[in-house]
Design a protein around this motif. Sequence first.
Motif, short mmCIF file in Angstrom:
data_model
loop_
_atom_site.label_atom_id
_atom_site.label_comp_id
_atom_site.label_asym_id
_atom_site.label_seq_id
_atom_site.Cartn_x
_atom_site.Cartn_y
_atom_site.Cartn_z
N GLY A 151 0.82 -1.20 0.00
CA GLY A 151 0.00 0.00 0.00
C GLY A 151 0.85 1.25 0.00
O GLY A 151 1.82 1.38 -0.74
N PRO A 190 -9.51 -3.91 2.19
CA PRO A 190 -8.42 -2.94 1.93
C PRO A 190 -8.74 -2.01 0.78
O PRO A 190 -9.20 -2.43 -0.26
CB PRO A 190 -7.22 -3.85 1.60
CG PRO A 190 -7.83 -5.14 1.15
CD PRO A 190 -9.09 -5.30 1.95
N SER A 192 -6.28 0.08 -0.40
CA SER A 192 -5.05 0.32 -1.13
C SER A 192 -4.51 -0.99 -1.68
O SER A 192 -4.52 -2.00 -1.00
CB SER A 192 -4.00 0.97 -0.22
OG SER A 192 -3.74 0.14 0.89
N SER A 195 -2.40 -4.18 0.08
CA SER A 195 -2.61 -4.34 1.51
C SER A 195 -2.94 -5.78 1.83
O SER A 195 -3.70 -6.43 1.12
CB SER A 195 -3.74 -3.42 1.96
OG SER A 195 -4.06 -3.67 3.31
#
Length: 229
Positions: A151, A190, A192, A195
């Motif tokens: 991320g 998540p 991002s 992640s």
Amino acid sequence: MLKPEHLLTLREVIQRGSFAAAANRLGYTASAVSQQMAALEREIGVRLFHRSAHSVLPTGAAEVMARHATTVLNDIDRLVAATQAAHRNTERQVRLGVFPSFGLNVLGEAIGRLPAGDRTGFRISVAEPSQLIPHLGESGELDAAIVYQVGNSGLSWPTSVDRRWIAEDRFRVVLPRAWLSTPRQTSSWPTSRGSGSAAASPPSSTPTARPAASGSCWTPSPSDMCLHP
């Protein structure tokens, strides 16, 4: 056999006009210069200087030899420089840092694809990205590093480092098969890319499954599981 240091001394004597001046330039004593010139004369069988109590005059043969000595000495300097450069080029190692799973699963195959002559020039350091990155840069201990970033994790990069994105490794989440056929609620998915954290609440009709957010462990049987991208 002629010695390069004798040729150098001869050149200095011719250029500076005396044994004493040549000795001062080369860091010898005048006696040491005289001995070198006498040894050179014996080696080639030719008188190079007319000696008297008050002066030393070079012969025509000495002046000719000094001119050729300059060429020889320059060639020796070029020979030494070329040899040292070749040594540096062949012996130079690439100091490469890699993270553990890359070193275990990828590095050997990647190096194996290189030409045979390029496979030995590596010095490998294995550590996590946060430990490798500080050693990069102009004054660092690594020339390059292969790292991962999850991320927008806060890795600190030296300003002199050129970063290049080379691959993307997508995560897969292992879910019970029953979850795919039953309405479920997903939380904390998540946002991002890359992640590795996700928490999902299983349906109430599956009492053996526990929410990941509870912090408890659940060990399903293989037949209950599937991969879901």
